[in-house]
Every structure is written in C-alpha cells, then in structure tokens.
Design a protein around this motif. Sequence first.
Motif, PDB file in Angstrom:
ATOM      1  N   ILE A  76      65.681 -19.285   8.679  1.00 41.94           N
ATOM      2  CA  ILE A  76      65.202 -18.108  10.116  1.00 41.94           C
ATOM      3  C   ILE A  76      64.417 -18.508  10.840  1.00 41.94           C
ATOM      4  CG2 ILE A  76      65.279 -15.978  10.575  1.00 41.94           C
ATOM      5  CD1 ILE A  76      66.334 -15.002   8.176  1.00 41.94           C
ATOM      6  N   GLU A  77      63.395 -19.046  10.164  1.00 42.65           N
ATOM      7  CA  GLU A  77      61.954 -19.702  10.971  1.00 42.65           C
ATOM      8  C   GLU A  77      62.313 -21.197  11.329  1.00 42.65           C
ATOM      9  OE1 GLU A  77      57.471 -20.724  10.482  1.00 42.65           O
ATOM     10  OE2 GLU A  77      58.637 -20.183   8.877  1.00 42.65           O
ATOM     11  N   VAL A  78      63.887 -21.957  10.987  1.00 42.29           N
ATOM     12  CA  VAL A  78      63.841 -23.256  11.452  1.00 42.29           C
ATOM     13  C   VAL A  78      64.804 -22.982  12.712  1.00 42.29           C
ATOM     14  CG1 VAL A  78      65.261 -24.863  10.978  1.00 42.29           C
ATOM     15  CG2 VAL A  78      63.700 -24.325   9.328  1.00 42.29           C
ATOM     16  N   LEU A  79      65.670 -21.912  12.471  1.00 50.49           N
ATOM     17  CA  LEU A  79      66.646 -21.359  13.964  1.00 50.49           C
ATOM     18  C   LEU A  79      65.682 -20.749  14.671  1.00 50.49           C
ATOM     19  CD1 LEU A  79      69.388 -19.130  11.550  1.00 50.49           C
ATOM     20  CD2 LEU A  79      69.088 -21.459  12.827  1.00 50.49           C
ATOM     21  N   GLY A  80      64.524 -20.660  14.311  1.00 54.45           N
ATOM     22  CA  GLY A  80      63.587 -19.647  15.520  1.00 54.45           C
ATOM     23  C   GLY A  80      62.995 -20.806  16.705  1.00 54.45           C
ATOM     24  N   THR A  81      63.264 -22.236  16.143  1.00 57.07           N
ATOM     25  CA  THR A  81      62.400 -23.153  16.644  1.00 57.07           C
ATOM     26  C   THR A  81      63.052 -24.169  17.625  1.00 57.07           C
ATOM     27  OG1 THR A  81      63.886 -24.979  15.685  1.00 57.07           O
ATOM     28  CG2 THR A  81      61.081 -24.324  14.788  1.00 57.07           C
ATOM     29  N   CYS A  82      62.602 -24.522  19.058  1.00 56.01           N
ATOM     30  CA  CYS A  82      63.323 -25.523  20.008  1.00 56.01           C
ATOM     31  C   CYS A  82      64.468 -26.483  19.484  1.00 56.01           C
ATOM     32  CB  CYS A  82      62.496 -26.155  20.613  1.00 56.01           C
ATOM     33  SG  CYS A  82      61.706 -27.690  20.209  1.00 56.01           S
ATOM     34  N   GLN A  83      65.055 -27.255  20.652  1.00 57.72           N
ATOM     35  CA  GLN A  83      65.911 -27.943  20.083  1.00 57.72           C
ATOM     36  C   GLN A  83      66.055 -28.819  19.097  1.00 57.72           C
ATOM     37  OE1 GLN A  83      69.155 -26.686  19.196  1.00 57.72           O
ATOM     38  NE2 GLN A  83      70.646 -28.130  18.618  1.00 57.72           N
ATOM     39  N   SER A  84      64.466 -29.470  20.109  1.00 59.57           N
ATOM     40  CA  SER A  84      64.383 -31.069  19.767  1.00 59.57           C
ATOM     41  C   SER A  84      63.584 -31.194  17.978  1.00 59.57           C
ATOM     42  CB  SER A  84      63.292 -31.768  20.370  1.00 59.57           C
ATOM     43  OG  SER A  84      62.060 -30.502  20.517  1.00 59.57           O
ATOM     44  N   THR A  85      63.269 -29.444  18.056  1.00 57.94           N
ATOM     45  CA  THR A  85      62.584 -28.759  16.400  1.00 57.94           C
ATOM     46  C   THR A  85      63.427 -29.112  15.269  1.00 57.94           C
ATOM     47  OG1 THR A  85      60.843 -28.642  17.591  1.00 57.94           O
ATOM     48  CG2 THR A  85      60.693 -27.791  14.884  1.00 57.94           C
ATOM     49  N   LYS A  86      64.851 -28.545  15.601  1.00 54.56           N
ATOM     50  CA  LYS A  86      65.671 -28.535  15.156  1.00 54.56           C
ATOM     51  C   LYS A  86      66.207 -29.837  14.742  1.00 54.56           C
ATOM     52  CE  LYS A  86      66.943 -24.348  16.180  1.00 54.56           C
ATOM     53  NZ  LYS A  86      67.760 -23.379  17.477  1.00 54.56           N
ATOM     54  N   GLU A  87      66.058 -31.283  15.695  1.00 50.31           N
ATOM     55  CA  GLU A  87      67.239 -32.042  15.089  1.00 50.31           C
ATOM     56  C   GLU A  87      65.750 -32.956  14.512  1.00 50.31           C
ATOM     57  OE1 GLU A  87      67.793 -33.221  19.415  1.00 50.31           O
ATOM     58  OE2 GLU A  87      69.185 -31.827  19.626  1.00 50.31           O
TER      59      GLU A  87
END
Length: 156
Positions: free
Chosen positions: A29-40
């Motif tokens: 859930i914490e990862v899902l709340g990050t910006c797209q570049s962080t997820k990538e």
Amino acid sequence: MRPLFKKLYIYLKSSNPNVSIRSILSIYIEVLGTCQSTKEAIEDWLDTGKLPNNEVRIKDNLLTITVESLVKDMKMSPLRALLTIDTIARRPDASADILNAWLHRPVVSESIEEYRKKVDPEILKMADELMAKEEEEYRSQNSEIMEAIDKLSKQE
C-alpha cells in the motif's frame, strides 16, 4: 495477484520468512502511494537487483540524497531508501524529521502504522483473508519456487 505485489512478496519473504501478509500488504500500500517513477524504480530494482539512481535535493538544492547514500550511510534497504526519497520529494519541509525518524526508528515503520490507524479494521480483515487465500494459491502454483525461497531463508 498483481505482478508488483508478487515481486514484493517474494523479496520480503526471502528477506524475512516470518514477515506477515499484513506487513507485506502495508508495504505494498505504501508503494502504491508513491509517484510513478518510484514505482518503476522499485519494480526495476526487484527485477534486476541493480541499485536505482533516484535522488532528491533538499535545503534549497544544497544537499542531494541518493538511494546509494541512504543504503550505505543509513543502512536502509533499497526499498526503504526509495520510499524515503519519494516521501522527501513530496514533503521537502519534513526531510529532516523523516531522516531523523529513521535514525531513531522503531522496528515497524511509523508511517505504515499511522496509515493503518486510519484504515477500517473490517477492510484489514478482508485484506488479510484475501492475502491468505492468494498466498495459498501462489504457494500451490509455485511450490518449487517457494520451497527454494524457504531454503535460502533458512541458510541465512
């Protein structure tokens, strides 16, 4: 199961075989709340094992914090370093507090615990049931992989 969740699940279980599904879900859930570049960057790191080069500038661009510096100097995992950089980028005014909290961190991430206090317990219960079901399905479909991960975990 979502691909990113699977990758996080395997990474977190291999790092700590006793980690609960609830903890994995909280981190997801914490990862899902990050910006797209962080997820990538997280997904790329989980795929390749290469340390990402994400960075953030603070203090009127006088200080640059990188994933590498957080991993080496503050002994963060690459995952935690990426999440920290994302948080600092979104809240530069709180960067000193965020880094200071890491130095005096509790065993469980405070941000996850704060988030969990806001979530309806019924939703957490449903999520636990869903993750348990998915874990069982994943284990049955990928028993050889899970056995290998369990073996590696026991060797450490």
